[in-house]
Motif scaffolding. Structure first.
Motif, PDB file in Angstrom:
ATOM      1  N   ILE A 176       0.750  -1.217  -0.083  1.00 27.73           N
ATOM      2  CA  ILE A 176      -0.074  -0.046  -0.039  1.00 27.73           C
ATOM      3  C   ILE A 176       0.936   1.180   0.015  1.00 27.73           C
ATOM      4  CG2 ILE A 176      -1.815   1.222   1.047  1.00 27.73           C
ATOM      5  CD1 ILE A 176      -2.693  -1.269  -0.017  1.00 27.73           C
ATOM      6  N   SER A 177       1.892   1.368   0.799  1.00 29.09           N
ATOM      7  CA  SER A 177       2.838   2.367   0.776  1.00 29.09           C
ATOM      8  C   SER A 177       3.382   2.650  -0.486  1.00 29.09           C
ATOM      9  CB  SER A 177       3.822   2.071   1.934  1.00 29.09           C
ATOM     10  OG  SER A 177       3.155   2.265   3.209  1.00 29.09           O
ATOM     11  N   ARG A 211       1.040   3.957  -2.989  1.00 27.79           N
ATOM     12  CA  ARG A 211       0.750   5.388  -2.876  1.00 27.79           C
ATOM     13  C   ARG A 211       1.818   6.447  -3.627  1.00 27.79           C
ATOM     14  NH1 ARG A 211      -0.682   3.801   2.958  1.00 27.79           N
ATOM     15  NH2 ARG A 211      -2.623   4.524   3.246  1.00 27.79           N
ATOM     16  N   SER A 269       1.233   8.477  -7.120  1.00 33.04           N
ATOM     17  CA  SER A 269       1.559  10.017  -7.050  1.00 33.04           C
ATOM     18  C   SER A 269       2.516  10.355  -8.287  1.00 33.04           C
ATOM     19  CB  SER A 269       1.922  10.117  -5.832  1.00 33.04           C
ATOM     20  OG  SER A 269       3.270   9.875  -5.304  1.00 33.04           O
ATOM     21  N   VAL A 288      -9.858   7.194  -0.570  1.00 34.42           N
ATOM     22  CA  VAL A 288      -8.803   6.726  -1.227  1.00 34.42           C
ATOM     23  C   VAL A 288      -8.435   7.796  -2.698  1.00 34.42           C
ATOM     24  CG1 VAL A 288      -7.494   4.890  -2.583  1.00 34.42           C
ATOM     25  CG2 VAL A 288      -8.808   4.532  -0.456  1.00 34.42           C
ATOM     26  N   GLU A 342      -7.046  10.754  -1.170  1.00 38.14           N
ATOM     27  CA  GLU A 342      -5.531  10.781  -0.725  1.00 38.14           C
ATOM     28  C   GLU A 342      -4.843  10.738  -2.132  1.00 38.14           C
ATOM     29  OE1 GLU A 342      -2.629   7.543   1.382  1.00 38.14           O
ATOM     30  OE2 GLU A 342      -4.842   7.252   1.500  1.00 38.14           O
ATOM     31  N   LEU A 343      -5.381  10.145  -2.894  1.00 40.98           N
ATOM     32  CA  LEU A 343      -4.565   9.856  -4.364  1.00 40.98           C
ATOM     33  C   LEU A 343      -4.599  10.892  -5.217  1.00 40.98           C
ATOM     34  CD1 LEU A 343      -4.579   5.806  -4.819  1.00 40.98           C
ATOM     35  CD2 LEU A 343      -3.091   7.241  -3.895  1.00 40.98           C
TER      36      LEU A 343
END
Length: 492
Positions: free
Chosen positions: A49-50, A53, A57, A222, A225-226
């Motif tokens: 997941i990290s 991200r 991005s 999500v 966040e993204l």
């Protein structure tokens, strides 16, 4: 715009493409890996997941607000188990985890041996497939086993994080060995044996959807966040090999894809299920319909990279070493089983270097022997996949495809034309193409995998290698010597 994400062993990649498959943005973030002498190879899903991200991005920076759909590719066979609150119970055991070899053999014998497995379920489990990981958990970590409420593969876990939906599709599911590749259904009796008939494991399986279906819309938190549109949808995704097939246009018969990554795979789309009761050819379902007969070897660029480091060279020295030496490395033969092996099925095998003399024991020969050992094992797999047919052309992907001398070696040893896709990240491209197909289907516009790959998959015309007939006999002799050594190891 369409976003393809590929969660591999070493890291997660992301690729943003337009409707014609032209790249608009790339991203990458590395993973850690847990390795133990027992053969354990594990990762914490939170690391994925990290990395997602970070990779996403980077990739979407040019046009985040224009993303329509996402497709996710993931390393096959990994086991992610969640509890009743959808929390990860323990680190995921990966495709190259070999400490479950005893459990794999126990399962094979329990259901009557390899041929009976193939007759009943259409597949033979190999060490590394998901099913033996479940039995290992029951026997070795019962405190974790009893908490299992959801069983997911890596790409399915990422889909769950993105959408909140728990789903599976036939391509990646076929690599679990508790999925019947002929009927394309979960096989309950295998799971009932593992959990003692309680139904715990069968109830934990994800809902099956089609490979051209949408899992759902991205979760609002999500999306925020993204920095993606809240209307973005996520396609079913699939295993890395299935997405790599789509990303190289391997969606109709006659194509061959050879992947030179941490592990190596070779596969070719088929309208019919493979008929290999030995299990050497994996009869996986394709994520574009049909099947994807596949052979995987567990030792590939990891062996070459380790050899390069051992002799104090860099990856740039591979081409130089191959150019300076003759086929056969002066008689050196390298059996590259540093991590056991899957094809042939020898999870406890170890590597060896034989044929050393005072004249051939040089760094360039050592490096060539490592490359040849990896290559010959994979070419044995190619013969199995093609079942007597000959490949006229092969697309090569993965890190090893960057080496022009390695590509030339493949052309000389196979007699085939070796080409490289224009888009290096074929798993990401395949996932993005699947996202195009699934989102168009959702909107009532029936694009096919064949039509979209014809539009989006291109060859790098500057990286094509043609065979040189004068070297074929030397490679045939060297490969014969490799197979003789392999048979000696297998008999021992």
């Amino acid at each position: 715009m369409y976003l393809g994400i590929d969660c591999g062993t070493q890291g997660t990649k992301a690729l943003l493409v337009d409707a014609n498959g032209f790249p608009c943005g790339h991203g990458y973030a590395r993973h850690q890996i847990i390795e133990r002498e027992s053969g354990a190879r594990e990762q914490n899903p939170e690391w994925w997941i990290s990395a997602l991200r970070l990779a996403v991005s980077e990739a979407i920076a040019p046009a985040a607000d224009r993303v329509i759909a996402i497709g996710v590719s993931g390393q096959q066979h990994g086991l992610v188990v969640l509890d009743e609150n959808h929390q990860v119970i323990r680190p995921a055991k990966l495709w190259n985890d070999t400490e479950t070899s005893a459990q794999n053999e126990e399962l094979i014998q329990q259901f009557g041996g390899r041929s009976e497995w193939f007759r009943r379920f259409g597949i033979v489990p190999l060490t590394g497939y998901t099913v033996s990981k479940l039995l290992w958990l029951k026997q070795k970590e019962p405190q974790h086993f009893t908490r299992i409420r959801h069983i997911l593969l890596p790409h399915e876990y990422l889909n769950f994080w993105l959408t909140g939906e728990v789903c599976a599709e036939p391509g990646d599911a076929s690599g679990t060995a508790f999925f019947n590749v002929n009927t394309r259904t979960w096989q309950r009796e295998i799971l009932d044996f593992i959990d003692g008939g309680t139904g715990q494991l069968f109830a934990a399986l994800p809902r099956l959807i089609g490979s051209d279906d949408v899992v759902g819309r991205i979760r609002p938190e999500v999306a925020a966040e993204l920095k993606l549109p809240s209307t973005t949808v996520v396609s079913s995704g699939g295993g890395d090999n299935m997405m790599g097939a789509i990303g190289t246009g391997n969606v109709r018969e006659g194509n061959v894809t050879l992947s030179l990554g941490t592990s190596s795979t070779v596969y070719s789309f088929s309208e019919r299920a493979p008929r290999d009761p030995t299990g050497n050819v994996a009869p996986f379902c394709s994520s574009s319909g049909g099947w994807l007969p596949l052979v995987c070897t567990m030792n590939a660029t990891n062996v070459v990279t380790a050899t390069v480091a051992l002799i104090g060279k860099t990856l740039a020295d591979i081409d130089t070493a191959l150019d300076l030496t003759e086929p056969g490395a002066g008689g050196l033969t390298f059996l590259p089983f540093l991590n056991g092996e899957r094809t042939p099925d020898m999870p406890n095998a170890r590597g060896s270097l034989v044929g050393i003399s005072t004249t051939n024991y040089t760094k360039p020969n050592f490096l060539r022997a490592a490359v040849e050992g990896v290559t010959f094992g994979l070419l044995n797999g190619l013969d199995l996949v093609l079942a007597g047919k000959r490949a006229e052309s092969i697309q090569v992907i993965g890190g090893g495809a960057r080496s022009s001398a390695w590509r030339q070696l493949l052309a000389d040893a196979t007699g085939a034309q070796i080409s490289v896709p224009a888009e290096e990240e074929s798993g990401c491209l395949g996932a993005a193409i699947q996202a195009m197909v699934a989102s168009s289907r959702m909107n009532g516009i029936a694009q096919t995998f064949q039509s979209v790959t014809d539009r989006c998959v291109r060859i790098d015309g500057h990286s094509t290698s043609e065979r040189r007939a004068t070297f074929r006999a030397q490679y045939d002799l060297s490969r014969h010597r490799y197979n003789e050594r392999l048979r000696e190891l297998y008999r021992s």
